[in-house]
Design an enzyme around this catalytic site. Structure first.
Site, short mmCIF file in Angstrom:
data_model
loop_
_atom_site.label_atom_id
_atom_site.label_comp_id
_atom_site.label_asym_id
_atom_site.label_seq_id
_atom_site.Cartn_x
_atom_site.Cartn_y
_atom_site.Cartn_z
N GLU A 122 -6.51 -7.92 -0.53
CA GLU A 122 -7.03 -7.94 0.84
C GLU A 122 -8.53 -7.71 0.82
O GLU A 122 -8.99 -6.57 0.70
CB GLU A 122 -6.34 -6.87 1.71
CG GLU A 122 -4.89 -7.20 2.00
CD GLU A 122 -4.20 -6.12 2.83
OE1 GLU A 122 -4.86 -5.49 3.68
OE2 GLU A 122 -2.99 -5.92 2.62
N GLU B 295 0.83 -1.22 0.00
CA GLU B 295 0.00 0.00 0.00
C GLU B 295 0.86 1.26 0.00
O GLU B 295 0.70 2.14 0.86
CB GLU B 295 -0.95 -0.01 1.21
CG GLU B 295 -2.00 -1.10 1.12
CD GLU B 295 -3.13 -0.93 2.14
OE1 GLU B 295 -2.93 -0.23 3.13
OE2 GLU B 295 -4.21 -1.51 1.91
C1 GAL Z 1 -4.18 -2.91 5.12
C2 GAL Z 1 -2.73 -3.38 5.20
C3 GAL Z 1 -2.63 -4.68 5.96
C4 GAL Z 1 -3.38 -4.57 7.26
C5 GAL Z 1 -4.82 -4.18 6.99
C6 GAL Z 1 -5.66 -4.03 8.23
O1 GAL Z 1 -4.27 -1.59 4.74
O2 GAL Z 1 -2.22 -3.56 3.90
O3 GAL Z 1 -1.29 -4.99 6.19
O4 GAL Z 1 -2.76 -3.60 8.02
O5 GAL Z 1 -4.84 -2.95 6.35
O6 GAL Z 1 -5.78 -5.21 8.92
#
Ligand code: GAL
Length: 704
Positions: A227, A156
């Site tokens: 994600e 990110e």
């Molecule tokens: C995302 C990040 C992950 C984790 C997630 C929240 O933005 O890429 O590593 O932090 O948020 O659980």
């Protein structure tokens, strides 16, 4: 070979729909991995994604480990043995609510260091680590017969890019070159910000609405959702977060309907932040309302999604190879994408068709499609399959748990007979006193503690012209306990903000009582995890500091010092947490009398039959307040029974994809003990309690 085009990834020439789940190897134990991976496959996943945790592999410069929870090679081999592909998100910056976002603390001690940008000292350290890592696991790439089909660098970067300008972009391109030069030959991905030549992927609760934009920006690459947040992490003093399975299923189907060909659920198994692995304020549990609970057992979320996965996998060739038809708007909604309407997306192969019908409305809708009457729940979807004459319903989303997996915590039937030992204040140690060294305030205690303890003592003496109450003020990261002339005055602040968005937290203050004449001031700084990203301090994260970050004042006047510092509690140095190597004086009966810093321990016996039962173990902390738990000398993690603030006023108060629960309750009650950390016969539970609470009501429980 792993290849790709705008439709999908292909493995050895075969288009493959990726249904992946995040499982972070250090957040469970090697003994738990086979079961977790088996459950993942059982739920219809064909891939496991994990970050790589540099801070755990190299906790001190040059001290590299790939053993125990950090045996990444073994973890990947187990994925392969279970028939699962793997996605390796190397970072080395990974965020992930882990200490310092996955970077080792010692980077901050290097001269001229600025993390995550075109900075020589940072790049040199990263280059050495990535080279080392790939010597260890590079052969697990698909191209060399292993399970790893994709690799991610950075994480990110879009969130921090504004801070580093052109240097940041050059650094990101350098990361990709580094990966190639170090021997990564599977396709590279980067989520939310990527240089040319790297597949850019999406993260979020809902991403289908961003697919068109991504197609325009990145022609020729598949649409991958790295994600898909199944829930959210918890922090001390905030409510517990939940996300409904039906919302996840709807969003996943909608993503596939617009051409998505790879989903990674974050987290499929969240697990536990053992030892001191958690980032600032992150709870020891990393359950994240994942599909497998913290203990690795399936929940109704896993069962719910399994049914959707069966449907998607059974019709993958339509999604990946079918002719995409123009969307049919069955009920018009807001333009441009009819987000809140009902839309049918069809994929054809010869005479056969797969149709995904999505209802984005906040209320249920009845529609007719392909001759079928469909009752779609709000934010619901149905999948139809058939030929020109007849379609059948192959999946329809539903509200609530049609599948029910109920689990409870039951007492383990162990009586804990507690013993207690006070942690002596500096100056009163029975032997081998803490080694104090002169320091100047402000002081970054991380450089002295090497991030091997949460605690650091500051001490000074001064002469007061008059006795009575005075206001002590200082800026501290993160919590401060104060003793004046050996008397405990209190701990501040009461609660902390995850994102302070400033280099220094706000100053804190409390009233103390001074003697006329000579006074001793003892301040204990308690650091509860390093930050995970720049935005938490509005500066490059390499500027992270702990300890006393300003001068100390009494009624506005600086306490000149000289100041001295000693890292760690006396009891830590004397290994009170490990009954085998404990070198402190005898333990006694628990009593309310004495200072707030104290150790408790209790022995308990476990039989072979109890160990053989599959039910996982946990400690319920009962009336304890804040501190740390060990079992048989191993760190279970921090605990803090701070009640959660009002759910509506909490950080994710009215989030459309999250539910907040547990207002007024501590966010974590149970602390997972991996069964393989227990042994047949005698076992020891040790607790460090910082606020003088008694272990009343603390007990061992099991998850059934
Ligand atoms: C995302 C990040 C992950 C984790 C997630 C929240 O933005 O890429 O590593 O932090 O948020 O659980």
């Amino acid at each position: 070979m792993v290849t790709f085009d705008e439709r999908s990834l292909s493995l050895d020439g075969k288009r493959t729909l990726i249904l992946s789940g995040a499982v972070h190897y250090p957040r469970s134990t090697p003994a738990m991995w086979p079961r977790i991976l088996r459950e993942a496959r059982r739920a219809g996943l064909n891939c496991i994604e994990t970050y790589v945790f540099w801070e755990g592999h190299e906790p001190q410069p040059g001290e590299v480990t790939f053993a125990g929870r950090y045996d990444l090679g073994r973890f990947l081999d187990l994925c392969q043995a279970e028939g699962l592909y793997a996605i390796l998100r190397i970072g080395p910056y990974v965020c992930a609510e882990t200490n310092f976002g996955g970077l080792p603390w010692w980077l901050i001690a290097r001269r001229g260091m600025v993390t995550r940008t075109l900075n020589r000292p940072f790049m040199k350290a990263v280059e050495a680590w990535v080279g080392r890592l790939l010597r260890e696991v590079g052969d697990r790439q698909y191209t060399r017969g292993g399970p790893v089909i994709l690799a991610q660098m950075e994480n990110e970067y879009g969130n921090v890019a504004h801070r580093y300008g052109a240097d940041g972009q050059a650094y990101l391109a350098w990361c990709a070159d580094l990966a190639r030069n170090a021997g990564l030959d599977v396709p590279l991905i980067m989520c939310e910000g990527a240089p040319a030549g790297v597949i850019e992927t999406l993260n979020g609760f809902s991403v289908w609405g961003r697919v068109e934009e991504m197609r325009g920006k990145r022609p020729g690459q598949p649409l991958l959702w790295t994600e898909d947040w199944l829930g959210w992490y918890d922090t001390w003093g905030e409510p517990h977060h939940l996300r409904k399975a039906e919302d996840i299923a709807y969003e996943a189907l909608r993503f596939c309907a617009v051409g998505g060909s790879g989903i990674n659920y974050y987290m499929w198994h969240g697990g536990t932040n053992f030892e001191r692995d958690a980032m600032f304020l992150q709870t020891t549990s990393y359950d994240c309302d994942a599909a497998l609970d913290e203990y690795g057992l399936p929940t109704d979320k896993a069962e719910h999604l399994r049914l959707m996965h069966d449907c998607l996998r059974g019709h993958a060739e339509f999604l990946l190879e079918g002719a995409v038809q123009a969307p049919e708007v069955l009920v018009p909604g807001r333009l441009p994408q009819h987000a809140d309407g009902v839309v049918l997306h069809a994929f054809r192969r010869g005479a056969r068709e797969l149709a995904i019908v999505v209802n984005g409305n906040d209320w249920p809708k009845r529609v007719t499609a392909r001759g079928l009457t469909l009752d779609l729940p709000n934010h619901g979807a149905a999948v139809l399959a058939g030929d020109r004459r007849r379609h059948a319903l192959v999946y329809r989303s539903w509200v609530g748990p049609e599948v029910r997996v109920q689990r409870r915590m039951l007492p383990a039937g162990k009586t804990l007979r507690w013993q207690m030992a006070a942690d002596p204040l500096p100056g009163t140690e029975p032997c081998r006193p803490l080694a104090f060294r002169p320091v100047k305030l402000p002081h970054n205690m991380l450089l002295a503690t090497r991030d091997e303890t949460d605690y650091g003592w500051y001490r000074t003496e001064f002469v007061a012209a008059r006795g009575g109450t005075a206001r002590l003020a200082v800026t501290v990261a993160d919590l401060l306990s104060v003793w004046v002339n050996g008397v405990y005055a209190g701990t501040v602040p009461e609660r902390l903000e995850e994102e302070r968005q400033k280099a220094a937290p706000p100053p804190c203050s409390l009233d103390v009582t001074l003697e006329r004449g000579r006074n001793t001031l003892l301040l204990l700084a308690d650091a509860i995890g390093m930050i995970k990203g720049d935005w938490m301090i509005d500066a490059p994260q390499s500027r992270e500091r702990k300890g006393l970050l300003s001068k100390v004042t009494l009624d506005g006047r600086p306490v000149a010092g000289p100041w001295e510092f000693a890292g760690g509690l006396w009891g830590e140095g004397h290994r009170r947490f490990d009954p085998v190597t404990d070198s402190g004086p005898a333990w006694g009966a628990p009593t309310l009398a004495g200072g707030p810093l104290r150790w408790y321990r209790a022995g308990f016996r476990v039989t072979a039959a109890e160990l053989a039962q599959p039910a996982p173990w946990a400690v319920e902390v009962g009336g304890l307040c804040k501190g740390f738990i060990w079992v048989n000398g191993r760190g279970i993690g921090r605990y803090w029974q701070l009640p959660a603030r009002d759910a509506r006023r909490a950080r994710y108060g009215n989030h459309p994809h999250l539910l907040n629960t547990g207002h007024d309750q501590p966010v974590q009650r149970y602390y997972h003990i991996p069964a393989d950390w227990l042994r047949e016969g005698g076992n020891h539970l040790v607790v460090l309690e910082e606020r003088g609470a008694l272990p009343r009501g603390a007990r061992l429980v099991r998850r059934h």
